[in-house]
Design an enzyme around this catalytic site. Structure first.
Site, PDB file in Angstrom:
ATOM      1  N   LYS A 106       0.857  -1.185   0.000  1.00 40.38           N
ATOM      2  CA  LYS A 106       0.000   0.000   0.000  1.00 40.38           C
ATOM      3  C   LYS A 106       0.888   1.228   0.000  1.00 40.38           C
ATOM      4  O   LYS A 106       2.012   1.179   0.508  1.00 40.38           O
ATOM      5  CB  LYS A 106      -0.876   0.019   1.257  1.00 40.38           C
ATOM      6  CG  LYS A 106      -2.096   0.878   1.114  1.00 40.38           C
ATOM      7  CD  LYS A 106      -3.183   0.137   0.387  1.00 40.38           C
ATOM      8  CE  LYS A 106      -4.467   0.926   0.309  1.00 40.38           C
ATOM      9  NZ  LYS A 106      -5.594   0.033   0.028  1.00 40.38           N
TER      10      LYS A 106
HETATM   11  N1  GLU Z   1      -7.105   0.412  -3.183  1.00 39.22           N
HETATM   12  C1  GLU Z   1      -7.940  -0.702  -3.470  1.00 39.22           C
HETATM   13  C2  GLU Z   1      -8.027  -1.627  -2.271  1.00 39.22           C
HETATM   14  O1  GLU Z   1      -7.879  -1.227  -1.161  1.00 39.22           O
HETATM   15  C3  GLU Z   1      -7.560  -1.397  -4.753  1.00 39.22           C
HETATM   16  C4  GLU Z   1      -6.203  -2.018  -4.769  1.00 39.22           C
HETATM   17  C5  GLU Z   1      -5.796  -2.551  -6.139  1.00 39.22           C
HETATM   18  O2  GLU Z   1      -6.597  -2.526  -7.046  1.00 39.22           O
HETATM   19  O3  GLU Z   1      -4.637  -2.955  -6.245  1.00 39.22           O
HETATM   20  O4  GLU Z   1      -8.312  -2.788  -2.387  1.00 39.22           O
END
Ligand code: GLU
Length: 475
Positions: A106
Site C-alpha cells: 500500500k
Molecule cells: N485500493 C484498493 C483496495 O484497497 C484497490 C487495490 C488494487 O486494485 O490494487 O483494495
C-alpha cells in the site's frame, strides 16, 4: 475516538492474532506472516507557487510470498506509516482470500488533493512516482499500485506515463499500475469494480437463508433498508447498483457535512449530482438533512455500508449501531474493540478483506490484459455470436419446417446472440470471484463453530493460503 482504542495497525494485528489461535502453524511462521516486510518513506520537494514544498510519501510492502505485490496509493492529510502498514497487511489477506496472485502492499502521500490544482497534482504525482520507480516500488513484475482514497484514473495515467518515460523499452510498462483510464490501457468496469463487488457479495449472502438468519434477516435484497456512509467511488456505485438493480432502499446517506434520510429510499444519482454541485448533502431534496451524520450511522436499518474511512465504528458508538448486518466497503471501518462489541451483540459483519476485494480483482484482470496486450473477448466474441446464430436458425427452421409453431420469447434472440465483450467478461470474473471467496469463508464459519464470525473465518482462509505458499517455497 476514545483513548483506549488501539492504532489501525494494532487493530489489524489483533484480528490476525485472534484468527491464528484457531490454526496450527509451524513455529515462527505466524510472526513471519504478520509483520510488515518493509516500509519506504520518502520526502521530496516540488517547486510550486514560487516556493519548494516538501511532501512525505510511503510505500509499504507487507508480504512478498507472491509477486508482484499490490495495493492502492492514497492521497490524504491523515496518511501515516501506521495506516499504510495496516492497509498493506489487509491487501495481503484480501488477495489471498479472493485468490488474486499477489502479495500485499500500500502507498500513501500526505497531501490534501483539494488544495492543489490539476497541473500541480500532476507534478507532485510524477515526482512521487519517480522516487518509487527508482527503487522498484512501482514495477509490473514487483509492485503494482492502484487507486485508493483521493486518487483515481487521472493519477494512475500519470504514474503509468512516468514509469514508461523511465523504462522506454519495457514492453509491459503499462502493467506497472492498474485503475488506468481505458485510453491508457485500463479495463472496462474497473472504476465501479469495488461497488459492483459489494453488490455481488450481498447477492451471494442473500442466497443463503441460514446465513441471513444469523443477522435476523430473511427474504431478498428487494425492499431492504440500507444506510451508506460515504458517497465516494465505492459507496456511490454500491448504493446505486443495489437500489437500481436489486430494489433495495437507500434510506440514509452519511457524508462529511451531515446525512440525508428518506424512509421511502433515495435516488443515489441525484444525491451524488447534488454533492458534486454543492460540495455536500445539505439541502439536497432527496431526503431530510441532519447535521449530526453520526446519528444516522446508528439509525435502525437492515444493512449498514461504511464506505469511507477506517475506524468509523469504534468503542464509542459500537453499542449504539442498530444495523444487524454490516458490510465493510471501506478498509478497516470497524476497530478491533468495536468488532468485539458487535460480535457479542450478534451483528453479522461481512469483512473488508472480502467485501471490498472487487477493486483488486478487476485490477488483476487489467494487469493480465496489459501483459497479454489484447482486450478480453477480442478473439472469441464474434465466434461465439456465430455459434449462437447457428442454434437460433436451427430452432427457427425446426419450428417452421415441422409446423411446431414455436416462437422465441421477445428479446431472447437479441440477448442470446450477443457475444461476451470485455465488460461482460469482467463482470462474470468478478461475480465468480466474489461467490467463490464467500463460499470458502462461510464453510469455515459453519463447520467450525468455535471460529464464531466471518472475519475470523476470512483470516483463517487467507492466512492458511499465505502459509501454504511460504511452506511450498521452503521458507
Ligand atoms: N485500493 C484498493 C483496495 O484497497 C484497490 C487495490 C488494487 O486494485 O490494487 O483494495
Amino acid at each position: 475516538m476514545p483513548p483506549q482504542e488501539p492504532s489501525f495497525r494494532d487493530s489489524v494485528d489483533h484480528m490476525f492474532t485472534r484468527a491464528v489461535r484457531f490454526m496450527d502453524l509451524p513455529p515462527g511462521l505466524e510472526e513471519k506472516i504478520r509483520v510488515c516486510n518493509a516500509t519506504y518513506t520518502v520526502r521530496f520537494g516540488v517547486r510550486l507557487r514560487g516556493a519548494i514544498h516538501t511532501f512525505t510519501g510511503y510505500r509499504s510492502v507487507h508480504s512478498e510470498h507472491m509477486e508482484p505485490v499490490k495495493g492502492g496509493i492514497r492521497y490524504a492529510m491523515s496518511v501515516n506509516q501506521d495506516e499504510v502498514e495496516a492497509l498493506a497487511a489487509l491487501m495481503t489477506y484480501k488477495c489471498a482470500l479472493v485468490e488474486v496472485p499477489y502479495g500485499g502492499s500500500k502507498g500513501g502521500l500526505r497531501i490534501d488533493p483539494r488544495a492543489w490544482d490539476e497541473h500541480e497534482l500532476e507534478q507532485i504525482t510524477r515526482r512521487f512516482t519517480y522516487e518509487l520507480v527508482k527503487r522498484d516500488l512501482i514495477n509490473p513484475a514487483q509492485n503494482v499500485p492502484a487507486p485508493d482514497m483521493g486518487t483515481g484514473e487521472r493519477e494512475m495515467a500519470w504514474i503509468a506515463d512516468q514509469y514508461r518515460r523511465m523504462n522506454t523499452t519495457d514492453i509491459n510498462g503499462n502493467a506497472c499500475v492498474t485503475g488506468k483510464p481505458l485510453s491508457s490501457g485500463g479495463i472496462h468496469g474497473r472504476v465501479e469494480a469495488t461497488g459492483r463487488g459489494i453488490q455481488y457479495a450481498l447477492r451471494e449472502v442473500f442466497r443463503y437463508p441460514e446465513d441471513l438468519a444469523r443477522a435476523r434477516l430473511s427474504g431478498g435484497l428487494e425492499g431492504k433498508r440500507i444506510v451508506v456512509q460515504g458517497l465516494g467511488n465505492v459507496g456511490y456505485h454500491a448504493a446505486r447498483f443495489l437500489s437500481e438493480e436489486d430494489g433495495a432502499l437507500i434510506v440514509g446517506i452519511v457524508e462529511r457535512d451531515g446525512a440525508l434520510w428518506n424512509d421511502a429510499g433515495m435516488n443515489v444519482e441525484n444525491a451524488k449530482q447534488w454533492m458534486m454541485r454543492t460540495g455536500g448533502l445539505k439541502a439536497c431534496p432527496e431526503g431530510k438533512f441532519h447535521e449530526d451524520g453520526a446519528a444516522i450511522l446508528e439509525a435502525a436499518c437492515d444493512i449498514l455500508i461504511p464506505a469511507a474511512l477506517e475506524g468509523v465504528i469504534h468503542l464509542g458508538n459500537a453499542a449504539r449501531i442498530q444495523a444487524p448486518l454490516i458490510i465493510e466497503a471501506a478498509n478497516g471501518p470497524v476497530t478491533a474493540g468495536a468488532d468485539e462489541i458487535l460480535r457479542e451483540r450478534g451483528v453479522v459483519i461481512i469483512p473488508d478483506m472480502y467485501a471490498n476485494a472487487g477493486g483488486v480483482t478487476v485490477s488483476y484482470f487489467e494487469w493480465v490484459k496489459n501483459l497479454s496486450h489484447i482486450r478480453f473477448g477480442r478473439m472469441q466474441r464474434r465466434a461465439e455470436e456465430a455459434e449462437h446464430l447457428l442454434l437460433v436458425r436451427e430452432l427457427e427452421r425446426l419450428s417452421s419446417d415441422q409446423n411446431l409453431g414455436w416462437t422465441l420469447s421477445p428479446g431472447f434472440k437479441q440477448q442470446y446472440l450477443k457475444g461476451a465483450d470485455e465488460l461482460a467478461l469482467v463482470r462474470s470474473g468478478l461475480d465468480d470471484t466474489m461467490r467463490t471467496a464467500y463460499q470458502s469463508m462461510r464453510e469455515v464459519w459453519h463447520e467450525r463453530p468455535e471460529v464464531g464470525d466471518l472475519r475470523t473465518a476470512a483470516y483463517l482462509v487467507a492466512i492458511q493460503r499465505v502459509a501454504d505458499s511460504y511452506k511450498a517455497k521452503g521458507l
